[in-house]
Each structure stands twice: as C-alpha cells, then as structure tokens.
Design a protein around this motif. Structure first.
Motif, PDB file in Angstrom:
ATOM      1  N   PRO A 430       0.866  -1.184  -0.142  1.00 23.45           N
ATOM      2  CA  PRO A 430      -0.017   0.120  -0.022  1.00 23.45           C
ATOM      3  C   PRO A 430       0.965   1.335   0.138  1.00 23.45           C
ATOM      4  O   PRO A 430       2.048   1.242   0.347  1.00 23.45           O
ATOM      5  CB  PRO A 430      -0.822  -0.239   1.214  1.00 23.45           C
ATOM      6  CG  PRO A 430       0.015  -1.057   2.146  1.00 23.45           C
ATOM      7  CD  PRO A 430       0.655  -1.907   1.300  1.00 23.45           C
ATOM      8  N   ARG A 432       0.574   5.937   0.017  1.00 20.31           N
ATOM      9  CA  ARG A 432      -0.266   7.091   0.372  1.00 20.31           C
ATOM     10  C   ARG A 432      -0.979   7.606  -0.941  1.00 20.31           C
ATOM     11  O   ARG A 432      -0.083   8.011  -1.776  1.00 20.31           O
ATOM     12  CB  ARG A 432       0.640   8.018   1.156  1.00 20.31           C
ATOM     13  CG  ARG A 432      -0.151   9.274   1.742  1.00 20.31           C
ATOM     14  CD  ARG A 432       0.775  10.244   2.561  1.00 20.31           C
ATOM     15  NE  ARG A 432       0.002  11.312   3.163  1.00 20.31           N
ATOM     16  CZ  ARG A 432      -0.598  11.237   4.201  1.00 20.31           C
ATOM     17  NH1 ARG A 432      -0.854  10.039   4.882  1.00 20.31           N
ATOM     18  NH2 ARG A 432      -1.328  12.461   4.572  1.00 20.31           N
ATOM     19  N   SER A 540      -4.708   0.961  -0.473  1.00 19.38           N
ATOM     20  CA  SER A 540      -4.198   2.112   0.057  1.00 19.38           C
ATOM     21  C   SER A 540      -5.296   3.124  -0.014  1.00 19.38           C
ATOM     22  O   SER A 540      -5.359   4.112   0.920  1.00 19.38           O
ATOM     23  CB  SER A 540      -3.293   2.667  -1.238  1.00 19.38           C
ATOM     24  OG  SER A 540      -2.197   1.744  -1.471  1.00 19.38           O
ATOM     25  N   ARG A 681      -0.855   7.893  -7.222  1.00 18.68           N
ATOM     26  CA  ARG A 681       0.203   8.287  -6.275  1.00 18.68           C
ATOM     27  C   ARG A 681       0.871   9.666  -6.669  1.00 18.68           C
ATOM     28  O   ARG A 681       1.331  10.456  -5.657  1.00 18.68           O
ATOM     29  CB  ARG A 681       1.323   7.469  -6.560  1.00 18.68           C
ATOM     30  CG  ARG A 681       1.247   6.137  -6.430  1.00 18.68           C
ATOM     31  CD  ARG A 681       2.278   5.183  -6.690  1.00 18.68           C
ATOM     32  NE  ARG A 681       2.042   3.729  -6.772  1.00 18.68           N
ATOM     33  CZ  ARG A 681       2.994   3.005  -5.748  1.00 18.68           C
ATOM     34  NH1 ARG A 681       3.619   3.737  -4.676  1.00 18.68           N
ATOM     35  NH2 ARG A 681       2.766   1.453  -5.855  1.00 18.68           N
TER      36      ARG A 681
END
Length: 701
Positions: A430, A432, A540, A681
């Motif tokens: 995972p 952020r 995530s 991302r």
C-alpha cells in the motif's frame, strides 16, 4: 429495581473477568477495552461488576459524589462542610449511549442565564454521574471522535472541564472506564486504543457442552431472577470481600527494580510507542500481586500484565491483528529476570474464590445470550487470514502471454480451477494516496474527507439557534441586541440581551463519506499480473478511508454477475480481508457491477441520508458479459449514477502500449473523472476533485 445477572455466574472468559477485577482493585490501571463478536455477554459481565464494588460515602446533596473525608475543593456544589454528615450508597454504573451529545457527556452551561442574568448555571453530565463509579460505553468504536477524546481526557486527568465563551466549570471525574466493541463495525484509532489501560479479546465457545451451560443458566435466570441471584449470593459476597482486601493491600505492594527492568525491557522489545504502556504494566502487575495476596511483584505478574496491556498497543496500521508473540515475551522476561522474592509463584489466575461457584464446568450464561467459554490466550491471536497462493511475479515468458479467449455467453459459467478461475492474488504494497472528496458542502457525520457543516470546525457565520444554544456567536449576538437597548430601558453599562438576540455560530469542517468500491475481478484484470497492483491500490484507498473516518463497501463483478462482497460498514479491516481473498477470472459484467452498486447506494440513502457517497470504480473499462450488448448496458447503468448526482472516480487499470481508453468513457458516463494507477500516487491527482466539479458544470451548462 431489576436484578442483575451475577458476575460470578458468568463462567469462562477468565481474562476479561481478571482485567475487570484488577481495575476494581486499582482504578489507576486505566480501564478495560473489551473486543469481541456480538452475543458474547460483554455487557452482562460489566453490569455484574458494579454490584461487586464496595459502597461509598458521599457528601449529602452533592451532585458530583464528593467524598466527605476529602471533598473536592473545586466542586461546583461546594465548598462542603467537612463536619457535615454524609450518605452511603452503592457505586454507580453509568452508561454512555452511542448517540449522546457533548453536553450530555460533560454537562452544559446555561449560556442564556450567564449572559442575561450573570448566573453560572451548570447541569452535570454523565462524567459527573460516573465519578467514583463505573462509566460503561457500549460500542465505543461507534462514538464520534470528539466525544472519545473528551471521555479519555477526563479518564486520564481525573477531572472534566466545560468551557463556553469564557465561562468555565471544573469538577472531579475519576471512574473505572469500560468500553466494549465489535471489531467488525470498525476499529478505534491507535492513539485512542493506547488510552485504554487493558484490552481483552472475547469469543463465544465452540464447545457444545459449554454452549449448553450458556442456555441453561440464561433460562434459569429468566425464569426466576431473584432465585438465580440468591444461588450465587455467597460467591458474590466472597468476591466482594476479596476486592476490598486487595484494595487495602495494594499500597503495601513493592515493585522492585528488577521487575521494573523487566517491564521496561518488554515494552522496548515489542516497540510500543510512548511510555504509557510501561506505566500501565507497572500498575497492572502491582494490582495482580495484591489480588493474589502478595506484597511483592513477580515475573509472572509482569507476564500477565504484558498479555493484558500490550496487544492493542502493537498495532501499526488498521490492518494489523492485535496480539503478542508469547515466545518472544518469555525470552525477554527470562533475559532480564532478577532474583525472585521468596514465596513467589504463578499468581492465581482464577478471579473467582473457590467454592460452589462453578458446579457445571465452564460456560457463560449472560442474560443477553452471550456465548461463553474460555477466550484464547492473549499471545495466541490468530494471524490475519491469507488469501491463498499468490501468483508468481511476471517473467519474460509470461509478460506477453495473450489473454484467454472469451467463452461464449451460452457456455456454462466457469467452475473450479480448470475453468479459468485463478487463485487469489496477494495485494501489492500500500501507498499514500492523494485525497478524493465529494464536491459541494454536506451535513454528514464528522470525518476528514469532504467539506461539511459540522458542530466543530472554523466559524463561517451565524444563525438563530434551533433548540438549545450550544455555540454562541458573540459578535452576532451583540449586533442583534445593540439596536434595542434604548427601547429596553438600558441605564447602566451592561448590555440587555434577550432570547431573540442570541445567535448560534455556524461552522464548517469535514465529514466522513460512504466510499463504495466497485472492483473488476474478471479475467482481463488478471492479465499481465495486474491484480496485485490493483489490490494494492484499493488497499491504499481503504487505509485512506480509515484515516478519514469513512464507511466503506465493496462490490465485485466477474463471470456473469456481481456480488456485494461487503455491505457498507465502518470496518475497513473487513473490506481488506475480503479484497485479499478475491479470486479473478471469467467475463466482465460491468453493467451488473454498476447496477449492484446503484442498489447499494439507494438503500444507504434511505438508511443514512446525510452521508454522501463516493463511488470508486476500479476497472480497465471493458464490458464483455451480461447481455447481448454489454457496453450499451454499462453505459445506461452509469447514467443512473450520474442522474442521482453520485460523485464518481474511475481508477483506470488498463496497461500496455495500446490503450483503448474505455475507463475514460465510463467516467464520462458516470459524470466523474478517471485516474490511472500511477496518477493515484502522483501530484497530478491533486486537481481530481476540481475536474469532477468542472465536468459537472460543463454538463449542466
């Protein structure tokens, strides 16, 4: 007054009974968090504990239960006359409802009287009622975060503060805090878990004999509660006496330097954050020694204290299972073992006195039908369930392997390993993600995702109060009252304020949303080993949903239809577990997935109309199953969501040098926007919400 089920009649769950009794002996331990499935008599055993606490002396007429021997000097009902006679009454058990307001918890100041009459009028809340007793919070994980913060702050400081517009009241609030929760309904934040001294996992017994005893005792209690309680009266009296004796012995218990070193080494070995764990372990070990009738703490006390105080402090993210490696614990204790005091040995782990209290063997017969039986040792918590065999990493030989040809619609549905179904693929690491939010201004439950009108946040305006005034907008109130001062006969410097002048502050904060994931698990998603990356992305987003206090749901589609893998819930752990076990293979019934999601959202709008949904569709956009014209069906299904005004994001999972752009077309039909796995991302996603809003504006024009 209704008869409570006797504490000693609830057999089994030894760790839970011991944790509760240790807090009864030493409230400084910090309370107990009881985690377990529904129907395990969690509430029953807590209510039974209240009857075991010794009666207490209180100042007559004091609403805050001050002790006549040492009254609170800052008591709002004080000062108290030390020579006045007091009253004796049983210790209270106060229950905090899930839907309680802040004023009900901490008490309320009458702002109107304070402004108009200059009188400080305070109505005590549940924290005042629970002083020197038990505060019981059922389903503590469902309380709003700001209420949990207030609750745990009061428990840590032993006092409660109420402050409103410069008017403040403080009163003592020392109580035994007990919270229960079902992990399936969502977890507490790690920093809140840390504030509970001890935690215990409970589960219903799977042994038929123990379950029979559950039913037998429940029926006996319901048939004649008074007679059932009388049967256990001797055991209740003996246990009450043992609590009193342990309390008297507690100040004389010695916590040696060797034991303190073991405690510190254990906390360091398990890498718990902060120093609260060390302090809780020290207090728990001391209480264990007093409970066993000893004046010195032993290594076995430290071991038992670790099993109760550390498992919930080991969590690093919401997907970690609580638990403790007992082999590592024993190695650490042995390594730092000092000289044991004479007469030491394994403490009595059974909190019940010997006698006829358990005639029929282990079981648990709480009146709520809770299952009994022993609970697994704290260190043997099961490891998170895995999803099966992970697929091997992509190699040069498999990278360009073409997808399996589509099976004709008339062919039988794939079954078993030989039908094209693939074993569940493990999720990627995972990461952020950038925030996805719902456009506009909502009024849902407090959270951290989308803008909303909330009770807590920055002040954006003022309005006339609806009901009781809770957040005064002072400037607006003064402006409303100022023009009428001459007509009201004002003679002095004070402002004459009436009810109609009062203004309530309107505030803007953040709300939690319902994030519904619609995940494509068809054969095309398994091509080129994409599913591991897809699951990592969804994992995530689930972690992000946990941090932002969202509800989550999971719909998957593959083969011929779609299914609700997880109905909307606050437990992101359950969603992660279902995602991990998700197999792939078969056709792509995209329309079925969207229609199923539409049904889920329709029901949730009726159930919780203030919580706005965010639809996250994870797919490559292909539609190859579900009817003669799958793509047209998917387009019509997408328009249903757009017509309802549902905010939508399509996570485009298409890879390879040639891309069809089908996910982007799906996003247009949904009235949302598309983002690739890489962009999830990247900084480019920062403008995602603006794109959704701008796209809607263009469609409206």
């Amino acid at each position: 007054m209704s008869t409570r089920y006797p504490f000693t009649a609830v057999v089994g769950m030894d760790d839970l009974r011991l944790a509760l009794l240790l807090n009864a002996v030493s409230p400084a331990v910090g309370g107990v968090l009881v985690r377990g499935e529904k129907g395990t008599a969690k509430s029953t055993i807590v209510r039974g504990l209240a009857a075991l606490l010794p009666p207490m002396d209180v100042v007559a007429g004091c609403r805050f239960s001050c002790d006549p021997a040492s009254p609170d000097p800052g008591c709002p009902d004080g000062p108290h006359d030390a020579s006045a006679a007091g009253d004796t009454r049983p210790a209270r058990m106060v229950e905090l409802p899930v839907g309680a307001s802040e004023d009900r918890l901490v008490g309320a100041l009458d702002i109107e009287k304070a402004l108009a009459d200059g009188v400080k009028a305070f109505e005590p809340g549940l924290l005042a009622d629970a002083h020197r007793g038990i505060l019981y919070v059922d389903e503590v994980n469902l309380l709003h975060d700001h209420l949990i913060d207030l609750l745990l702050d009061a428990a840590a400081m032993g006092s409660s503060y109420v402050e409103r517009e410069g008017v403040s009241v403080r009163h003592a609030a020392r109580f035994l805090l007990v919270g229960t929760m079902n992990p399936e309904e969502g977890e507490l934040r790690p920093q809140l878990l840390d504030r509970f001294g001890l935690t215990v996992e409970v589960a219903a017994s799977r042994e038929p004999e123990q379950r029979v005893e559950v039913v037998r005792r429940r029926l006996a209690f319901e048939d004649d509660p008074a007679a059932f309680a009388a049967r256990w009266a001797a055991e209740e009296t003996a246990l009450r006496g043992r609590i009193t004796a342990a309390r008297e012995l507690l100040p004389r218990v010695v916590l040696g330097d060797a034991v303190l070193l073991q405690i510190a080494a254990t906390c360091a070995a398990f890498e718990v954050d902060g120093m609260r764990a060390d302090i809780v372990m020290a207090r728990t070990a001391t209480a264990l020694a007093a409970w066993a009738g000893r004046t010195e703490v032993t290594s076995e006390d430290v071991r038992q204290a670790a099993l109760l105080a550390l498992p919930h402090r080991r969590r690093r993210n919401p997907f970690d299972a609580p638990g403790l490696d007992q082999d590592k614990l024993d190695e650490t204790l042995e390594k730092f073992k000092g000289e044991e005091p004479e007469g030491s040995g394994r403490p009595d782990d059974d909190p019940e006195p010997e006698g006829p209290g358990d005639p029929d063997g282990p079981g648990d017969g709480g009146p709520d039908g809770g299952g009994g039986g022993g609970i697994p040792p704290q260190g043997d918590a099961p490891a998170p369930e895995t999803s099966g065999t992970s697929e091997p990493a992509e190699t040069a030989e498999t990278a360009d392997t073409p997808e399996a040809p589509e099976v004709p619609e008339s062919a039988p549905a794939p079954r078993g390993a030989g039908s094209g179904e693939r074993a569940a693929v493990g999720a990627g690491e995972p990461f952020r993600t950038k925030m996805l939010s719902v456009p506009g201004l909502g009024q849902g439950a407090a959270g951290r995702r989308s803008r909303a009108r909330t009770a807590h946040g920055r002040t954006t305006g003022a309005a006339r109060p609806r009901g009781a005034l809770t957040a005064l907008h002072l400037t607006a109130t003064v402006r409303a009252a100022a023009p009428h001062q001459r007509a009201r006969g004002r003679t002095g410097r004070g402002l004459v304020v009436r009810r109609d002048d009062l203004r309530q502050a309107t505030r803007e904060g953040r709300e939690g949303n319902l994030v519904l994931f619609v995940v494509d698990a068809s054969g095309s998603m398994a091509a080129r080993q994409r599913m591991g990356a897809v699951k990592g992305a969804v994992l995530s987003l689930l972690l992000d949903a946990y941090q932002r206090r969202d509800k989550v749901g999971l719909v998957t589609f593959r083969g011929r239809d779609a299914e609700v893998a997880l109905p909307p819930t606050s437990s992101v752990e359950a969603a992660a577990a279902r995602l991990e076990r998700l197999p792939t293979g078969g056709r792509t019934p995209l329309a079925a997935g969207l229609l199923t999601a539409h049904d889920v959202l329709r029901v949730e709008r009726l159930r919780d109309p203030s919580r706005r949904p965010l639809l996250v569709v994870v797919t490559d956009g292909r539609a190859t199953g579900g009817g003669p014209d799958p793509l047209a069906l998917a387009t019509r299904a997408a328009r249903l969501h757009a017509a309802d005004g549902t905010a939508a994001v399509v996570v485009d999972c298409e890879t390879g040098p040639v891309r069809l752009g089908l996910a982007g077309e799906l996003a247009l039909g949904l009235g949302g926007t598309a983002v690739t796995l890489d962009e999830l991302r990247a900084d480019a996603i920062a403008g995602l919400v603006r794109d959704v809003q701008n796209h809607r504006s263009e469609r409206a024009a």
